[in-house]
Design a protein around this motif. Structure first.
Motif, PDB file in Angstrom:
ATOM      1  N   ASN A   1      53.721  41.752  43.980  1.00 37.23           N
ATOM      2  CA  ASN A   1      53.221  42.318  42.733  1.00 37.23           C
ATOM      3  C   ASN A   1      51.775  42.772  42.915  1.00 37.23           C
ATOM      4  OD1 ASN A   1      55.599  41.719  41.347  1.00 37.23           O
ATOM      5  ND2 ASN A   1      54.868  39.727  40.671  1.00 37.23           N
ATOM      6  N   PHE A   2      51.417  43.874  42.254  1.00 38.12           N
ATOM      7  CA  PHE A   2      50.030  44.320  42.282  1.00 38.12           C
ATOM      8  C   PHE A   2      49.747  45.287  41.143  1.00 38.12           C
ATOM      9  CE2 PHE A   2      52.219  47.481  44.947  1.00 38.12           C
ATOM     10  CZ  PHE A   2      51.761  48.678  44.396  1.00 38.12           C
ATOM     11  N   ILE A   3      48.468  45.354  40.780  1.00 38.72           N
ATOM     12  CA  ILE A   3      47.941  46.394  39.904  1.00 38.72           C
ATOM     13  C   ILE A   3      46.818  47.059  40.686  1.00 38.72           C
ATOM     14  CG2 ILE A   3      46.744  46.954  37.753  1.00 38.72           C
ATOM     15  CD1 ILE A   3      47.996  44.424  36.539  1.00 38.72           C
ATOM     16  N   LEU A   4      46.939  48.344  40.957  1.00 35.43           N
ATOM     17  CA  LEU A   4      45.943  49.077  41.735  1.00 35.43           C
ATOM     18  C   LEU A   4      45.128  49.960  40.802  1.00 35.43           C
ATOM     19  CD1 LEU A   4      44.949  49.742  44.651  1.00 35.43           C
ATOM     20  CD2 LEU A   4      46.574  51.660  44.627  1.00 35.43           C
ATOM     21  N   SER A   5      43.801  49.869  40.913  1.00 34.61           N
ATOM     22  CA  SER A   5      42.919  50.613  40.010  1.00 34.61           C
ATOM     23  C   SER A   5      41.669  51.065  40.762  1.00 34.61           C
ATOM     24  CB  SER A   5      42.534  49.732  38.813  1.00 34.61           C
ATOM     25  OG  SER A   5      41.665  50.425  37.937  1.00 34.61           O
TER      26      SER A   5
ATOM     27  N   PHE B   1      53.276  54.397  37.491  1.00 35.76           N
ATOM     28  CA  PHE B   1      52.028  55.140  37.437  1.00 35.76           C
ATOM     29  C   PHE B   1      51.566  55.178  35.987  1.00 35.76           C
ATOM     30  CE2 PHE B   1      53.236  57.863  41.344  1.00 35.76           C
ATOM     31  CZ  PHE B   1      52.495  57.043  42.181  1.00 35.76           C
ATOM     32  N   LEU B   2      50.341  54.752  35.728  1.00 39.17           N
ATOM     33  CA  LEU B   2      49.733  54.895  34.404  1.00 39.17           C
ATOM     34  C   LEU B   2      48.729  56.037  34.453  1.00 39.17           C
ATOM     35  CD1 LEU B   2      49.248  51.151  33.449  1.00 39.17           C
ATOM     36  CD2 LEU B   2      50.472  52.830  32.071  1.00 39.17           C
TER      37      LEU B   2
ATOM     38  N   ILE C   1      46.908  48.126  29.525  1.00 38.26           N
ATOM     39  CA  ILE C   1      48.362  48.225  29.434  1.00 38.26           C
ATOM     40  C   ILE C   1      49.010  47.629  30.682  1.00 38.26           C
ATOM     41  CG2 ILE C   1      50.302  49.848  29.377  1.00 38.26           C
ATOM     42  CD1 ILE C   1      48.643  51.565  27.486  1.00 38.26           C
ATOM     43  N   ALA C   2      48.377  47.820  31.834  1.00 40.48           N
ATOM     44  CA  ALA C   2      48.880  47.200  33.065  1.00 40.48           C
ATOM     45  C   ALA C   2      48.872  45.685  32.943  1.00 40.48           C
ATOM     46  CB  ALA C   2      48.026  47.646  34.256  1.00 40.48           C
TER      47      ALA C   2
ATOM     48  N   LYS D   1      54.730  46.574  40.068  1.00 36.95           N
ATOM     49  CA  LYS D   1      53.903  47.300  41.028  1.00 36.95           C
ATOM     50  C   LYS D   1      53.349  48.487  40.259  1.00 36.95           C
ATOM     51  CE  LYS D   1      57.102  45.761  44.545  1.00 36.95           C
ATOM     52  NZ  LYS D   1      57.825  44.959  43.520  1.00 36.95           N
ATOM     53  N   ILE D   2      52.054  48.434  39.939  1.00 37.91           N
ATOM     54  CA  ILE D   2      51.457  49.370  38.987  1.00 37.91           C
ATOM     55  C   ILE D   2      50.235  50.036  39.605  1.00 37.91           C
ATOM     56  CG2 ILE D   2      50.446  49.629  36.695  1.00 37.91           C
ATOM     57  CD1 ILE D   2      51.855  46.973  35.935  1.00 37.91           C
TER      58      ILE D   2
END
Length: 219
Positions: free
Chosen positions: A16-20, A128-129, A139-140, A151-152
């Motif tokens: 799992n990940f949130i990439l920013s 994809f946001l 939101i992520a 996976k965001i």
């Protein structure tokens, strides 16, 4: 702690990940407590303000994140939440060779958007946001709290740039891409720029939240 990735090809799609993007909007929003750091959040260095933590960090524009991204059999569907033109959708479909699903989000605050939002992420979905910071990160975080697997990528308007809907930033403004973006939605962007820069300066002299953040390079 901020986890920084320097090579997009090193993203692990088994976890799992949130990439920013790590930029002025991000650090200002962290100082304002609008973005909460967590172990699943990963940043790529984007803009001159990423250098406040490591001077040698090389800027990675959002468009290069899309270009460099390599997905494997762990992903079989891309879900785009937010704005996406037909041309951009065709670009994603051509590049990644998998199903692209576009879901528009209602206009409003983060709370208004998630109030009736019950979308469930499947294990092999990549999200994809395409919203402004910090709304897309908020939101992520909501999606993270509601889904076991996620996976965001908080990609903002970069898909529109890489697909040709919007012109790329001139080389002279490479480290100041936010100035080039002021051509569109000028009032909203100027307001966000002023607020985040004011918060950043205030933090440096008064709040001291950002200086207590540790950096971890993960790849």
């Amino acid at each position: 702690k901020i986890n920084i990735i320097q090579n997009i090809k090193n993203i692990n799609f088994k976890k799992n990940f949130i990439l920013s993007a790590l930029n002025l909007a991000f650090v200002g929003s962290v100082s304002r407590d609008e973005i909460k750091l967590n172990r699943n959040l990963i940043n790529w260095p984007d803009g001159i303000f990423s250098k406040i933590y490591r001077k040698k960090l090389k800027k990675i524009p959002g468009r290069e994140v899309i270009k460099s991204l390599r997905i494997n059999n762990n992903i079989n569907r891309i879900i785009v939440l937010g704005n996406l033109s037909k041309n951009s959708k065709n670009y994603l479909s051509s590049k990644f060779k998998i199903k692209i699903v576009h879901k528009k989000l209602p206009f409003g605050t983060t709370n208004q958007i998630i109030k009736n939002f019950n979308f469930k992420i499947k294990k092999k979905d990549l999200i994809f946001l395409t919203l402004p910071t910090p709304k897309q990160e908020q939101i992520a975080e909501f999606l993270q709290s509601k889904n076991k697997n996620f996976k965001i990528i908080c990609i903002g308007g970069s898909i529109g740039i890489v697909s040709g809907d919007e012109k790329e930033v001139p080389k002279q403004l490479f480290y100041f891409e936010f100035l080039w973006r002021l051509r569109y939605e000028t009032i909203r962007r100027l307001k966000r720029l002023f607020i985040t820069f004011y918060q950043y300066v205030s933090d440096i002299f008064f709040y001291k939240k950002l200086e207590n953040i540790k950096i971890r390079i993960i790849g």
